[in-house]
Design a protein around this motif. Sequence first.
Motif: not given
Length: 245
Positions: A147-155, A158-164, A166-174
């Motif tokens: 249920h994380i808004p897809t805009i968070y992942l796109r941003v 876009t800002l250069g977050t590496p794939g590895y 994403m889980p700890t820096e974006v997905i889990l916090p969101a």
Amino acid sequence: MKVPENRIKYYVLGFYLLLVAVWQGLFLAELIPDYLFPSPTQVAQRLWELGADNYLWPSLKATFQRMGIGFSISGLLGLVIGLLMGMSRVANSCLRSLFLGLQTLPSAAWVPVSLLLYGLSDHGIFFVIIMSSIPAIAIATSDGIQHIPTIYLRVARTLGTPGYAMPTEVILPASLPSIVTGLKLGWTLAWHGGVSAELIKSSIGLGYLLHMGRELNDAAQVIGIMVLTILFGLLLDRLVFGRIQ
């Protein structure tokens, strides 16, 4: 009429005092024999005796140690499995139905299985705690991720977050609000499972004291340990998960 926030705690305190008063009133009415329905004073006295005889505090310590170890393991495993489910449709399709099915099992249903696998040991209690709580944590984590808004992942990309990262820096916090809810539910189920296992598999712990109270027909001990179990559950919810939320 809107009640001020700082006054709500007094209403809560008054509510529980009223419950104790009703309890005492029912005891004085002698509708039930006192050996089956003790008064609040008798329950408090029995708890005091258990503490003075050095039964209560070692049992509390043993129960919380088992819960701390077992829930730490189940929390970590649940988060990892939930992360996998949230990021993979295949894993989510396969595991969600399994975990939903496991959630329908009462926590006490794991006790016979743990007896067969581990006998009368603490490893069996850890097993019951872990199996009782993992499904709730994993499902809540995967739901939060999906249920994380897809805009968070796109941003983030876009800002250069590496794939590895994403889980700890974006997905889990969101997905943290849903994860906390899952951990809270997982703790409740783990608490049920741990105390249920101690009823059968242990010679120390809150569940063991419940068992001994039943064996000795000591209603004051049984009710006292039940009250303590509820009290500690409420305190942990308020002081730990309440603050995190």
